[in-house]
Design an enzyme around this catalytic site. Sequence first.
Site, PDB file in Angstrom:
ATOM      1  N   HIS A  35      76.234  32.309  66.187  1.00  0.00           N
ATOM      2  CA  HIS A  35      75.348  31.992  67.312  1.00  0.00           C
ATOM      3  C   HIS A  35      74.026  32.761  67.303  1.00  0.00           C
ATOM      4  O   HIS A  35      73.952  33.920  66.900  1.00  0.00           O
ATOM      5  CB  HIS A  35      76.081  32.284  68.626  1.00  0.00           C
ATOM      6  CG  HIS A  35      76.399  33.744  68.779  1.00  0.00           C
ATOM      7  ND1 HIS A  35      75.544  34.627  69.361  1.00  0.00           N
ATOM      8  CD2 HIS A  35      77.474  34.470  68.374  1.00  0.00           C
ATOM      9  CE1 HIS A  35      76.069  35.835  69.341  1.00  0.00           C
ATOM     10  NE2 HIS A  35      77.246  35.766  68.734  1.00  0.00           N
ATOM     11  N   ASP A  36      72.995  32.078  67.752  1.00  0.00           N
ATOM     12  CA  ASP A  36      71.688  32.695  68.026  1.00  0.00           C
ATOM     13  C   ASP A  36      71.003  33.267  66.786  1.00  0.00           C
ATOM     14  O   ASP A  36      70.182  34.188  66.904  1.00  0.00           O
ATOM     15  CB  ASP A  36      71.808  33.768  69.114  1.00  0.00           C
ATOM     16  CG  ASP A  36      72.332  33.185  70.410  1.00  0.00           C
ATOM     17  OD1 ASP A  36      71.707  32.249  70.922  1.00  0.00           O
ATOM     18  OD2 ASP A  36      73.398  33.641  70.892  1.00  0.00           O
TER      19      ASP A  36
END
Length: 216
Positions: A139-140
């Site tokens: 994620h991210d």
Amino acid sequence: MSRLIGIYGASGFGREVMSVAREQYAQSNKRLVFIDDNAANSDARVNGYDVLTWQAFVEQADDGAAVAIAIADAAVREKLMARCAEAGIAGCDIRAANVVTGDNITIGEGAILQPFVILTSDVRIGRAFHANIYSYVAHDCVIGDFVTFAPGVKCNGNVHIEDRAYIGTGAILRQGTPGKPLVIGSGATVGMGAVVTKDVPAGVTVIGNPARVMEK
Ligand code: UDP
């Protein structure tokens, strides 16, 4: 007229990508060929596929022709992408059927995602990304252009990887935080099996656990 799909590079990675491309285009009328600037002669074949020079490919290319650049070297990939654009030949993405992608993933033109790759969620990736087998991006993460993952790269959350970085087989990138992502600088090389616990400056090579800059 056949609609050509060219896999640029008839060496190690190119042959691996060809088998994924074959599955991807199995239900189409595409003709898959290799393109290689070192094609020995006009009769060259690799694993049952014709190997064309760039010139021969361009001569045979029709409206539907597209090219995937299956060469790990970022500078070569960039050069060859520009060559395709100049000739008006589209890039194509190669993606294995079992690649897993979660929510809010954006990925630029010319990506190659090999089998068992996972992009989890909220990931932004630039042009001509290569993710070799069993790599993941969590994620991210924000990944630039012409970034290359060898097999089994573990890229944890909130990591930023700048343009043309190369991440070696089995490397582990420690997760960053939203306010302080772990940054791999542009053109950096992360050696195989390295455990990267802090930012890597642009252009350097890091190796080991914890990863340290390799002196020239
Ligand atoms: N190649 C090419 N044009 C270039 C650079 C490389 O056609 O400008 C070809 C080269 O002849 C070779 C392949 O791309 O067949 C690259 O193979 P290599 O084993 O160096 O890389 P890998 O397959 O591991 O990415």
